[in-house]
Structure formats: C-alpha cells, structure tokens
Scaffold this motif. Structure first.
Motif, mmCIF file in Angstrom:
data_model
loop_
_atom_site.group_PDB
_atom_site.id
_atom_site.type_symbol
_atom_site.label_atom_id
_atom_site.label_comp_id
_atom_site.label_asym_id
_atom_site.label_seq_id
_atom_site.Cartn_x
_atom_site.Cartn_y
_atom_site.Cartn_z
ATOM 1 N N ALA A 62 0.489 -12.259 -26.355
ATOM 2 C CA ALA A 62 -0.296 -12.623 -25.176
ATOM 3 C C ALA A 62 -1.594 -13.305 -25.597
ATOM 4 C CB ALA A 62 -0.591 -11.379 -24.339
ATOM 5 N N SER A 63 -2.008 -14.303 -24.809
ATOM 6 C CA SER A 63 -3.262 -14.993 -25.113
ATOM 7 C C SER A 63 -4.470 -14.132 -24.754
ATOM 8 C CB SER A 63 -3.332 -16.316 -24.351
ATOM 9 O OG SER A 63 -3.222 -16.095 -22.950
ATOM 10 N N ASP A 64 -4.320 -13.220 -23.808
ATOM 11 C CA ASP A 64 -5.392 -12.305 -23.426
ATOM 12 C C ASP A 64 -5.281 -11.022 -24.229
ATOM 13 O OD1 ASP A 64 -6.459 -14.026 -21.603
ATOM 14 O OD2 ASP A 64 -5.457 -13.134 -19.871
ATOM 15 N N GLY A 65 -6.427 -10.403 -24.442
ATOM 16 C CA GLY A 65 -6.439 -9.127 -25.137
ATOM 17 C C GLY A 65 -5.898 -8.011 -24.253
ATOM 18 N N ILE A 66 -5.086 -7.147 -24.823
ATOM 19 C CA ILE A 66 -4.518 -6.011 -24.094
ATOM 20 C C ILE A 66 -4.621 -4.777 -24.981
ATOM 21 C CG2 ILE A 66 -2.463 -5.045 -22.968
ATOM 22 C CD1 ILE A 66 -1.448 -7.899 -22.596
ATOM 23 N N PHE A 67 -5.171 -3.714 -24.422
ATOM 24 C CA PHE A 67 -5.181 -2.456 -25.171
ATOM 25 C C PHE A 67 -4.982 -1.293 -24.209
ATOM 26 C CE2 PHE A 67 -9.596 -2.959 -23.936
ATOM 27 C CZ PHE A 67 -10.027 -1.681 -23.633
ATOM 28 N N VAL A 68 -4.521 -0.171 -24.765
ATOM 29 C CA VAL A 68 -4.252 1.042 -23.994
ATOM 30 C C VAL A 68 -5.209 2.121 -24.465
ATOM 31 C CG1 VAL A 68 -2.548 2.786 -23.382
ATOM 32 C CG2 VAL A 68 -1.832 0.409 -23.699
ATOM 33 N N ALA A 69 -5.811 2.801 -23.503
ATOM 34 C CA ALA A 69 -6.747 3.880 -23.811
ATOM 35 C C ALA A 69 -6.248 5.183 -23.197
ATOM 36 C CB ALA A 69 -8.135 3.554 -23.285
ATOM 37 N N ALA A 70 -6.482 6.270 -23.888
ATOM 38 C CA ALA A 70 -6.132 7.598 -23.382
ATOM 39 C C ALA A 70 -7.162 8.034 -22.342
ATOM 40 C CB ALA A 70 -6.068 8.585 -24.537
ATOM 41 N N PRO A 71 -6.886 9.115 -21.588
ATOM 42 C CA PRO A 71 -7.850 9.582 -20.582
ATOM 43 C C PRO A 71 -9.213 9.943 -21.155
ATOM 44 C CG PRO A 71 -5.697 10.559 -20.193
ATOM 45 C CD PRO A 71 -5.599 9.849 -21.508
ATOM 46 N N ASP A 72 -9.273 10.252 -22.461
ATOM 47 C CA ASP A 72 -10.566 10.592 -23.068
ATOM 48 C C ASP A 72 -11.288 9.362 -23.629
ATOM 49 O OD1 ASP A 72 -8.930 9.984 -25.163
ATOM 50 O OD2 ASP A 72 -9.395 11.776 -26.345
ATOM 51 N N CYS A 73 -10.848 8.164 -23.219
ATOM 52 C CA CYS A 73 -11.458 6.882 -23.622
ATOM 53 C C CYS A 73 -11.013 6.389 -24.988
ATOM 54 C CB CYS A 73 -12.998 6.959 -23.612
ATOM 55 S SG CYS A 73 -13.732 6.931 -21.975
ATOM 56 N N SER A 74 -10.306 7.205 -25.765
ATOM 57 C CA SER A 74 -9.916 6.766 -27.106
ATOM 58 C C SER A 74 -8.855 5.676 -27.019
ATOM 59 C CB SER A 74 -9.389 7.941 -27.919
ATOM 60 O OG SER A 74 -8.252 8.502 -27.301
ATOM 61 N N ILE A 75 -8.985 4.683 -27.874
ATOM 62 C CA ILE A 75 -8.056 3.557 -27.889
ATOM 63 C C ILE A 75 -6.772 3.968 -28.585
ATOM 64 C CG2 ILE A 75 -7.703 1.212 -28.744
ATOM 65 C CD1 ILE A 75 -10.716 0.788 -28.491
ATOM 66 N N VAL A 76 -5.650 3.680 -27.928
ATOM 67 C CA VAL A 76 -4.333 4.043 -28.463
ATOM 68 C C VAL A 76 -3.653 2.842 -29.112
ATOM 69 C CG1 VAL A 76 -2.050 4.942 -27.887
ATOM 70 C CG2 VAL A 76 -4.071 5.861 -26.742
ATOM 71 N N SER A 77 -3.716 1.670 -28.471
ATOM 72 C CA SER A 77 -3.109 0.457 -29.025
ATOM 73 C C SER A 77 -4.075 -0.706 -28.839
ATOM 74 C CB SER A 77 -1.768 0.159 -28.346
ATOM 75 O OG SER A 77 -1.970 -0.182 -26.981
ATOM 76 N N TRP A 78 -3.881 -1.758 -29.671
ATOM 77 C CA TRP A 78 -4.839 -2.873 -29.749
ATOM 78 C C TRP A 78 -4.059 -4.108 -30.173
ATOM 79 C CZ3 TRP A 78 -9.881 -2.659 -28.363
ATOM 80 C CH2 TRP A 78 -10.785 -3.591 -28.845
#
Length: 407
Positions: A62-78
């Motif tokens: 993807a040309s745009d940045g995509i990341f997933v965060a857990a409910p505690d704000c910690s980043i899971v994927s980048w």
C-alpha cells in the motif's frame, strides 16, 4: 479451534475403527465421504491461506502507511509504507505506544487539540497531525482509524491508516506565499505610477521640462517592471501547460545580447554593462525571443544585486561546439547550498516583503526551463562575498547544413 480440529480427527478415527469392527467392507463406505471431506477441507485451508497472503500483500504494498495497535496503544504491526513515511522500522516501533511514535498525534493541523474518550483511542475518525521523522525533518500526516471490536463490543485492535500530506501542505503554503508576493510586487510599481500621474494632473509638483523628463523616466522604469512581471507569469503559464518552448533555428547569439544590453543601458544610464564577444557571428540553434528573455532576466538580476558603482560583465565564448554566455555581477554572492534551489519555481533566498531586490522567484526558473528546452544548460558559480556568475550554453548551429539550405 485446534481442540475442535483434534476432536474431529479422533471422531473420524473412532468411526473408521467401528466400521472395521462391524464389517471390514464398511470402511469403504466411510472412506469415500472422508476423502470428499478431506479434499474440501484442504481446499478451504488453501483458500484461507491465499486470502490471508493477499491481504498481507495489499498491506505491504500500500502507498499509505497502515499499522495495527492493541487496546493499550502498543503497536502490533507496521507496514513498509510506515517505514518510508516515518523513517522507523518495524523492529523499532513494535511494542511502543503509537501516540509516542506519531507525537503529537492529537493535533488537527490548525493548532487545536481534539480530546478522545480514552487515552489510547484515536482523537477522531480522521485528523491531521504534525510529525517528526527519524532524521529530524518535520512532516504532516492525515490519519484515519477504524476500531476492530469483539463480540462483547470491546476494542480488540485499532487499524490506523496514515497518508503523508507534507507535499500538499507545502504546496498550499507556496500558493499563499506566491499570492502575497504577487500582490506586493504589483503594488510596488503601481504606487509610484499612480502617485506621479495624480501629482501631474493636480499640478502639485514641479512641471518643468527637465522634471517631467525625470518623472517619465521613473514611470517608464516602473511600467517596464510591471511588464516584466506579467511576462514572467505568462511564460510560466506557457511552460507549465507544455505548450512548447518555441522553434529553434540558427541565430547569431550576439544580436539578442547586444539588444538587451542596449535596452538596459537606456533604462539605467548610470550603470555600466560591459560585453566581451568574438567579432565573428556565433550561430546557435535557438529561439531569439527566448534568448532575449533569458538574457534580460540574468542581466536584470545582475543589476539588482551588484553595487551601483560596479560594472556587470557579459561574456560570450565558444568552446567544444557550444557557445557559452556568462553574466558576472559583484553582488553578495550565493551560498553553495542554494545553487540548485534558486532555480526552483517561486524560491527566493530572502523574504519577499523585506528583501530590497524585488521579484517573485520566477526568473531563474523560467531561464533554466527555456535554456533546457533549446538543448542547453544553465548554472551558477558563486561564493558568499565574491559575486555571482550565471552562465548558459547552447549548441552551435551546423554551418555546413545551413550553407546547403541557403545555397
């Protein structure tokens, strides 16, 4: 899921053993549906894996940045686009709070702050935020979020999409600066024109012949300044619309240079412009009107930045099948870090409202585009405190081909 899979396999094994115990041929009756079931199962697993891989490829490319965060704000994927936008790799951010990584993440781009219900919830479905990249440069991002909720309605994860809008913000700022500069540059010559004309009509100033001649000279200079500004704007419009840079044909490069020097000498009789050129004609493949515009802009720049008691030197030379025109001034010079940036559209080293030289930052941009359109190149040699030399070179015309055409 694994427990159910395990239990299902055991159940199938018991079913087969029971069929074998009751009647061995019955195993064949059980084996057929088992084979169909196994084939369907493998097909389903393969389809799910291909779907997962396809989604991973979409996120990774993807040309745009995509990341997933857990409910505690910690980043899971980048994803890789986030690495490009922020300069931070996945190993550097996974496990960290996304609010710290995208700090400050609660700005809307207008100096305002939007509060969210939870410290780890996004401030809105979409928001602007300033960001500092790993290399220390500033950027602006447009973020949008989507909450993944479980069956009980609780947040399982947050997917945030990040779009780098730094170029768009800079373009908006450039547009605003351009409008302000144009407004200032248009008012500057119009003010004395209007003042002198009003005074002459009302008869409030000396109306002698010598005084009128000086007034007319000043008004002509301001009118020429206005004309030069309008010409630059029209030329930029023509260049940006790709409507062509004119037709080139063999011309004597000395002629437009002499014409422009004569024009500036009449406008600035107190200034000295020296020309050094070969006595024989120097034929180049070019458009004489474009050469005149390039020469006019470069000589005008030299006169603006060079002290009034210092001459501006124009040199025409021939070397290696190319003709080179160099215009030398004794001005303050240009730092090496600015040598390429000064040819950018609307770029000016000084502030447009405080610098004494005027202009909208289009002259050098136009010159480079016109020279390159004629197959040449334009560059600058300068150091702070040592003046500047702007040079452009053009290919020499094929004299033999020209002789054959005329002969």
């Amino acid at each position: 899921v694994n427990a159910l899979h395990y239990a299902g396999n055991i159940a199938l094994g018991i079913l087969g053993a029971m069929a074998w115990t009751i009647t061995p041929p019955g195993v064949l009756l059980v084996g057929f549906p088992l084979a169909v079931f196994y084939t369907a199962y493998r097909t389903m697993v393969r389809s799910l894996r291909e779907g997962d891989r396809l989604r991973e490829l979409i996120v990774e490319n993807a040309s745009d940045g995509i990341f997933v965060a857990a409910p505690d704000c910690s980043i899971v994927s980048w994803n890789p686009a986030m690495e490009r936008i922020t300069g931070l790799s996945a190993d550097e951010v996974v496990g960290k709070s996304w609010r710290d990584v995208l700090s400050p993440a609660n700005g809307n781009g207008d100096g305002m702050v939007r509060q969210s219900a939870s410290p780890c919830q996004p401030p809105a479905e979409a928001w602007f935020a300033p960001m500092t990249r790993k290399d220390g440069t500033s950027a602006w991002i447009l973020c949008s979020s989507n909450i993944i909720a479980g069956r009980e309605g609780r947040t399982k994860a947050i997917v945030i999409v990040v779009h780098d809008v730094t170029a768009e913000r800079e373009a908006e700022q450039l547009k605003a600066d351009f409008v302000a500069t144009i407004s200032h540059e248009l008012r500057t010559p119009l003010t004395p024109l209007k003042g002198f004309l009003s005074s002459l009509i009302e008869g409030t100033i000396d109306d002698g012949s010598d005084a009128r001649r000086e007034y007319y000279r000043i008004m002509l200079r301001q009118a020429n300044r206005l004309e030069r500004l309008v010409t630059e704007l029209l030329e930029v419009s023509r260049i940006e619309s790709n409507s062509g840079l004119g037709t080139t044909y063999p011309v004597d490069l000395s002629s437009p240079l002499v014409e422009q020097i004569r024009t500036f000498a009449e406008e600035h009789p107190a200034r000295s412009i020296e020309l050094e050129a070969p006595e024989r004609p120097v034929l180049v493949d070019a458009d004489p009107s474009r050469i005149g515009l390039v020469s006019s802009n470069l000589i005008a720049n030299a006169l603006k930045y060079s002290p009034a008691d210092k001459p501006v030197r124009v040199n025409l030379s021939v070397e290696d099948h190319r003709a080179t025109v160099s215009i030398r001034d004794e001005g303050p010079g240009i730092p090496p870090s600015e040598h390429e940036r000064i040819f950018d559209r609307f770029y000016q080293i000084e502030n447009h409202l405080t610098r004494p030289s005027g202009g909208v930052g289009l002259g050098l941009y136009i010159c480079r585009r016109l020279v390159e359109g004629m197959g040449g190149r334009l560059w600058v040699d300068s150091k702070p405190g040592q003046g500047s030399t702007f040079s452009f070179s053009l290919p020499l015309a094929d004299v033999n081909a020209l002789t054959n055409i005329l002969g």
